[in-house]
Design a protein around this motif. Structure first.
Motif: not given
Length: 239
Positions: A52-58, A121-125, A150-158, A231-235
């Protein structure tokens, strides 16, 4: 010429004020489509595979699904569409109506800390309400810079969902605002959709009566036009 009538982006920006008073709500996992929805005539069309992959839609009301049933919001529909493709995904809906980039910056750490697992993956909108309130592009840029740091420091792709300023604010404001998303994506090495409403903003039938929030059909169109980028942005699995 009546600019307000002729320019759809200006209509978009004015109508956005109708949603600028939403209260913050805790991030919730999208209900998603149950596995059964991936069946066609009783047969599994595409098996859901992998970890399972988790996307945070923010984001703001455009992610919060303003005036729509919960299952019809963008994060929920995105999850269902990705699962229909066979991706084992959960999308967490962290949209709050009325959020500016400053409000997003203020709650980002709280939302990240509240996740049981680090997002894949973190989607920033964000940014539409900054336009509405006449916030300077410099301040919006500063807020995006802080969130992405902050997201880069947490190593979360955006993946950044870009917005676009209407020309009515003047060419200097428009140029400064529109440049934020590309500049931030380049600086932090993130994925980018330049203007994520591109495919529907000139189709009024895909918007609710407030002329800003998509209908359920508009959300479906947005998911269709952005799913490949998501989909392309997912690990990607290695090996």
């Amino acid at each position: 010429m009546n600019t307000l009538r002729m320019n759809p982006l200006w209509v978009f920006a004015i109508a956005l004020s109708l949603a600028a008073c939403g209260a913050e709500a805790p991030a919730q996992e999208a209900s998603g489509a149950p596995i059964e929805e991936a069946f066609t005539d009783g047969e599994l069309a595409i098996p859901i595979m992998g970890e399972e992959v988790r996307i945070l839609a923010f984001g703001d009301s455009l992610f919060a699904g303003y005036n729509l049933p919960e299952a019809d919001g963008y994060p929920e529909k995105l999850e269902a569409a990705l699962r229909a493709r066979g991706t084992n995904v959960r999308v967490i809906d962290a949209g709050v109506s009325g959020d500016t980039s400053q409000a997003g910056r203020d709650r980002l750490a709280f939302v990240l800390e509240g996740q049981s697992e680090k997002p894949d993956l973190f989607i920033l909108e964000l940014g539409g309400n900054d336009l509405l309130r006449g916030i300077s592009p410099e301040q919006t840029r500063t807020n995006f810079d802080a969130m992405l740091a902050t997201l880069a420091e947490a190593d979360v792709p955006v993946l950044i969902m870009g917005m676009r300023s209407p020309p009515n604010y003047g060419p200097e404001y428009q140029a400064d605002f529109d440049a934020i998303y590309g500049d931030m994506a380049e600086k932090f090495g993130t994925a980018l959709i330049g203007f994520w409403l591109e495919d529907i903003y000139e189709q009024p039938q895909l918007f609710q009566s407030d002329r800003i929030h998509p209908t359920a059909e508009g959300i479906e169109a947005l998911v269709s036009s952005t799913i490949d980028d998501v989909a392309a942005a997912l690990p990607q699995d290695e090996g």
